[in-house]
Design a protein around this motif. Structure first.
Motif, mmCIF file in Angstrom:
data_model
loop_
_atom_site.group_PDB
_atom_site.id
_atom_site.type_symbol
_atom_site.label_atom_id
_atom_site.label_comp_id
_atom_site.label_asym_id
_atom_site.label_seq_id
_atom_site.Cartn_x
_atom_site.Cartn_y
_atom_site.Cartn_z
ATOM 1 N N LEU A 106 0.817 -1.215 0.000
ATOM 2 C CA LEU A 106 0.000 0.000 0.000
ATOM 3 C C LEU A 106 0.850 1.265 0.000
ATOM 4 O O LEU A 106 0.328 2.361 0.168
ATOM 5 C CB LEU A 106 -0.929 0.011 1.219
ATOM 6 C CG LEU A 106 -1.978 -1.101 1.248
ATOM 7 C CD1 LEU A 106 -2.833 -1.000 2.499
ATOM 8 C CD2 LEU A 106 -2.845 -1.072 0.003
ATOM 9 N N ALA A 107 2.145 1.118 -0.176
ATOM 10 C CA ALA A 107 3.028 2.289 -0.203
ATOM 11 C C ALA A 107 2.849 3.043 -1.514
ATOM 12 O O ALA A 107 2.668 2.452 -2.572
ATOM 13 C CB ALA A 107 4.483 1.856 -0.036
ATOM 14 N N ASP A 108 2.909 4.350 -1.432
ATOM 15 C CA ASP A 108 2.879 5.187 -2.625
ATOM 16 C C ASP A 108 3.835 6.352 -2.403
ATOM 17 O O ASP A 108 4.387 6.510 -1.315
ATOM 18 C CB ASP A 108 1.457 5.673 -2.934
ATOM 19 C CG ASP A 108 0.958 6.699 -1.941
ATOM 20 O OD1 ASP A 108 1.537 6.779 -0.845
ATOM 21 O OD2 ASP A 108 -0.005 7.417 -2.242
ATOM 22 N N PRO A 109 4.096 7.173 -3.434
ATOM 23 C CA PRO A 109 5.084 8.247 -3.291
ATOM 24 C C PRO A 109 4.798 9.247 -2.179
ATOM 25 O O PRO A 109 5.692 9.996 -1.810
ATOM 26 C CB PRO A 109 5.046 8.929 -4.668
ATOM 27 C CG PRO A 109 4.664 7.846 -5.597
ATOM 28 C CD PRO A 109 3.685 7.006 -4.841
ATOM 29 N N GLY A 110 3.576 9.272 -1.669
ATOM 30 C CA GLY A 110 3.296 10.188 -0.570
ATOM 31 C C GLY A 110 3.598 9.622 0.799
ATOM 32 O O GLY A 110 3.514 10.333 1.803
ATOM 33 N N LEU A 111 3.988 8.355 0.855
ATOM 34 C CA LEU A 111 4.137 7.694 2.147
ATOM 35 C C LEU A 111 5.315 8.228 2.946
ATOM 36 O O LEU A 111 5.267 8.299 4.175
ATOM 37 C CB LEU A 111 4.302 6.189 1.938
ATOM 38 C CG LEU A 111 4.261 5.317 3.189
ATOM 39 C CD1 LEU A 111 2.893 5.387 3.838
ATOM 40 C CD2 LEU A 111 4.612 3.874 2.859
ATOM 41 N N LEU A 112 6.389 8.611 2.289
ATOM 42 C CA LEU A 112 7.581 9.087 2.983
ATOM 43 C C LEU A 112 7.621 10.610 3.106
ATOM 44 O O LEU A 112 8.684 11.180 3.362
ATOM 45 C CB LEU A 112 8.843 8.597 2.267
ATOM 46 C CG LEU A 112 9.035 7.081 2.225
ATOM 47 C CD1 LEU A 112 10.377 6.731 1.598
ATOM 48 C CD2 LEU A 112 8.915 6.467 3.613
ATOM 49 N N GLY A 113 6.493 11.254 2.932
ATOM 50 C CA GLY A 113 6.428 12.698 3.115
ATOM 51 C C GLY A 113 6.924 13.513 1.938
ATOM 52 O O GLY A 113 6.991 14.749 2.033
ATOM 53 N N ILE A 114 7.262 12.865 0.824
ATOM 54 C CA ILE A 114 7.826 13.600 -0.309
ATOM 55 C C ILE A 114 6.786 14.506 -0.949
ATOM 56 O O ILE A 114 7.055 15.672 -1.249
ATOM 57 C CB ILE A 114 8.398 12.608 -1.338
ATOM 58 C CG1 ILE A 114 9.527 11.790 -0.711
ATOM 59 C CG2 ILE A 114 8.910 13.338 -2.568
ATOM 60 C CD1 ILE A 114 10.072 10.706 -1.605
ATOM 61 N N THR A 115 5.580 13.983 -1.161
ATOM 62 C CA THR A 115 4.532 14.796 -1.774
ATOM 63 C C THR A 115 4.160 15.983 -0.892
ATOM 64 O O THR A 115 4.015 17.117 -1.374
ATOM 65 C CB THR A 115 3.280 13.935 -2.035
ATOM 66 O OG1 THR A 115 3.629 12.864 -2.913
ATOM 67 C CG2 THR A 115 2.178 14.770 -2.668
ATOM 68 N N ALA A 154 16.397 10.830 8.384
ATOM 69 C CA ALA A 154 17.090 11.103 9.643
ATOM 70 C C ALA A 154 16.283 10.608 10.828
ATOM 71 O O ALA A 154 16.828 10.001 11.765
ATOM 72 C CB ALA A 154 17.363 12.601 9.766
ATOM 73 N N LEU A 155 14.976 10.832 10.811
ATOM 74 C CA LEU A 155 14.129 10.353 11.900
ATOM 75 C C LEU A 155 14.038 8.826 11.903
ATOM 76 O O LEU A 155 14.028 8.188 12.960
ATOM 77 C CB LEU A 155 12.726 10.953 11.782
ATOM 78 C CG LEU A 155 12.607 12.456 12.025
ATOM 79 C CD1 LEU A 155 11.177 12.920 11.750
ATOM 80 C CD2 LEU A 155 13.022 12.819 13.434
ATOM 81 N N ILE A 170 6.748 5.135 9.558
ATOM 82 C CA ILE A 170 6.257 5.903 10.715
ATOM 83 C C ILE A 170 6.780 7.336 10.668
ATOM 84 O O ILE A 170 6.038 8.303 10.902
ATOM 85 C CB ILE A 170 6.679 5.209 12.023
ATOM 86 C CG1 ILE A 170 5.966 3.860 12.155
ATOM 87 C CG2 ILE A 170 6.361 6.099 13.222
ATOM 88 C CD1 ILE A 170 6.427 3.033 13.324
ATOM 89 N N ALA A 171 8.068 7.484 10.343
ATOM 90 C CA ALA A 171 8.639 8.828 10.239
ATOM 91 C C ALA A 171 7.966 9.613 9.119
ATOM 92 O O ALA A 171 7.684 10.817 9.271
ATOM 93 C CB ALA A 171 10.142 8.735 9.999
ATOM 94 N N THR A 176 4.519 13.994 7.381
ATOM 95 C CA THR A 176 3.363 14.389 6.568
ATOM 96 C C THR A 176 2.324 15.112 7.416
ATOM 97 O O THR A 176 1.762 16.144 6.997
ATOM 98 C CB THR A 176 2.735 13.152 5.908
ATOM 99 O OG1 THR A 176 3.683 12.557 5.010
ATOM 100 C CG2 THR A 176 1.487 13.522 5.136
ATOM 101 N N ALA A 177 2.048 14.599 8.611
ATOM 102 C CA ALA A 177 1.062 15.231 9.490
ATOM 103 C C ALA A 177 1.492 16.636 9.908
ATOM 104 O O ALA A 177 0.691 17.581 9.902
ATOM 105 C CB ALA A 177 0.830 14.359 10.720
ATOM 106 N N VAL A 178 2.776 16.779 10.249
ATOM 107 C CA VAL A 178 3.279 18.088 10.671
ATOM 108 C C VAL A 178 3.221 19.083 9.522
ATOM 109 O O VAL A 178 2.756 20.231 9.680
ATOM 110 C CB VAL A 178 4.711 17.958 11.210
ATOM 111 C CG1 VAL A 178 5.323 19.333 11.445
ATOM 112 C CG2 VAL A 178 4.727 17.144 12.501
#
Length: 352
Positions: A106-115, A154-155, A170-171, A176-178
């Motif tokens: 279920l991973a997509d390019p937005g998962l790691l906060g890049i988008t 880093a996180l 998780i990082a 993304t939330a912040v």
């Protein structure tokens, strides 16, 4: 002695031809996918909100005579089609690479906060710098994506020797939330920036031509090369870190290089046209359904199928409501989500 060699010989004779046949079939399927992409690209150049006869389109395609039709074809439709292909390839390959690295279907390019990092860059450009042109905030979006990916890594590696897939996810969710909260706070206090941002956020190819295509081309090209070089190593990583190391792979190095490729691909694509969902999530599943779990086939198929989806969606968006158009991000979701849900219901999604 014959009892031990005969079964081995029989096994080789039984298994090798099917494997060669399967590889040949996958190769033919990939060539057919490329042909479909080329056909859609030609249709995208021919069809649009302005009706141009096929004969006139074919003529000015090879001879730019400076006419009104030639301007539409060469200055608007060709760069837009090329950008759709480039962005689609970047998103599809980034999604396949991310799912392989995190072993999360279920991973997509937005998962790691890049988008969301790219979105924050655009918000900063609009609200604090006053940049309002697409070419201007492309660089802010790319910088935001790069910074967000560095913070996530880093996180994810803080307090541990390695950044495991779980820690990175998780990082990425936390970052993304912040960033979402920061973007909302800025935009709610700046109505002008909000008006500009909402057009970028929906994901659109309108108004993006050579002035956007050329700056992002080197980043996406570099990301594609790096991602394709990881194909064999991703197969070893899919067996787990310990077994991967036993096979000669370096999981930490693979994840770092993969994160760089994802940042280049997703960051540049999002910067160019805005966040376009679903492509990076669903296309790798379709690629695995067609070609199996071997990353040597999944990545090339994703590289071709994703731009096919995006070019087709853009073409539909331009012709369903002339003279206006529907943004490609909306059409992509409308076309792709039902197909993806149908695959889920039939339980035909290939596992990682």
């Amino acid at each position: 002695m014959s009892l031990t060699t005969s079964p081995a010989h029989q096994s080789t004779g039984d298994v090798a031809p099917p494997r060669r046949s399967a590889s040949a079939l996958r190769g033919v399927g990939l060539l057919v996918s490329v042909a479909v992409l080329v056909l859609l690209g030609l249709l995208s150049i021919w069809l649009g909100s302005k009706s141009i006869p096929f004969t006139a389109t074919w003529s000015v395609l090879w001879d730019n005579d400076g006419s009104a039709d030639a301007v539409v074809i060469h200055d608007y439709r060709i760069p837009r089609t090329l950008l759709a292909m480039l962005v689609g390839a970047a998103l599809g390959l980034a999604g396949a690479l991310m799912q392989a690295l995190t072993r999360n279907p279920l991973a997509d390019p937005g998962l790691l906060g890049i988008t969301m990092g790219a979105s924050t860059g655009v918000v900063a450009a609009l609200a604090f710098v006053g940049v309002s042109s697409v070419l201007g905030y492309v660089w802010f979006a790319f910088a935001g994506a790069a910074v967000a990916s560095l913070v996530v890594y880093a996180l994810g590696s803080a307090g541990a020797r390695t950044a495991t897939p779980e820690r990175l996810v998780i990082a990425g969710a936390a970052v993304t939330a912040v960033l979402f909260a920061v973007n909302s706070a800025v935009l709610l206090t700046d109505p002008g920036a909000f008006e500009e941002f909402r057009f970028w956020q929906v994901g659109s190819l309108a108004g993006r031509y050579y002035d956007v295509l050329v700056p992002v081309l080197p980043f996406i090209a570099a990301g594609i090369v790096v991602a394709l070089l990881l194909m064999r190593q991703l197969n070893a990583l899919a067996m787990g870190d310990e077994l991967g190391r036993a096979l000669g792979a370096h999981p930490d190095r693979i994840r770092v290089v993969g994160a760089v490729a994802i940042t280049l691909l997703c960051g540049a694509a999002t910067a160019a046209v805005g966040p376009i969902g679903f492509v990076g999530l669903a296309v790798p599943h379709v690629a695995r359904f067609v070609a199996g779990p071997d990353q040597r086939w999944v990545l090339p198929y994703s590289l071709v199928l994703a731009p096919t989806l995006l070019v087709g969606a853009d073409l539909v968006g331009r012709i369903i409501a002339p003279p206006s158009e529907v943004q490609v991000g909306i059409v992509t979701a409308a076309i792709g989500v039902p197909v993806f849900l149908a695959l889920c219901r039939k339980r035909k999604l290939a596992a990682l």
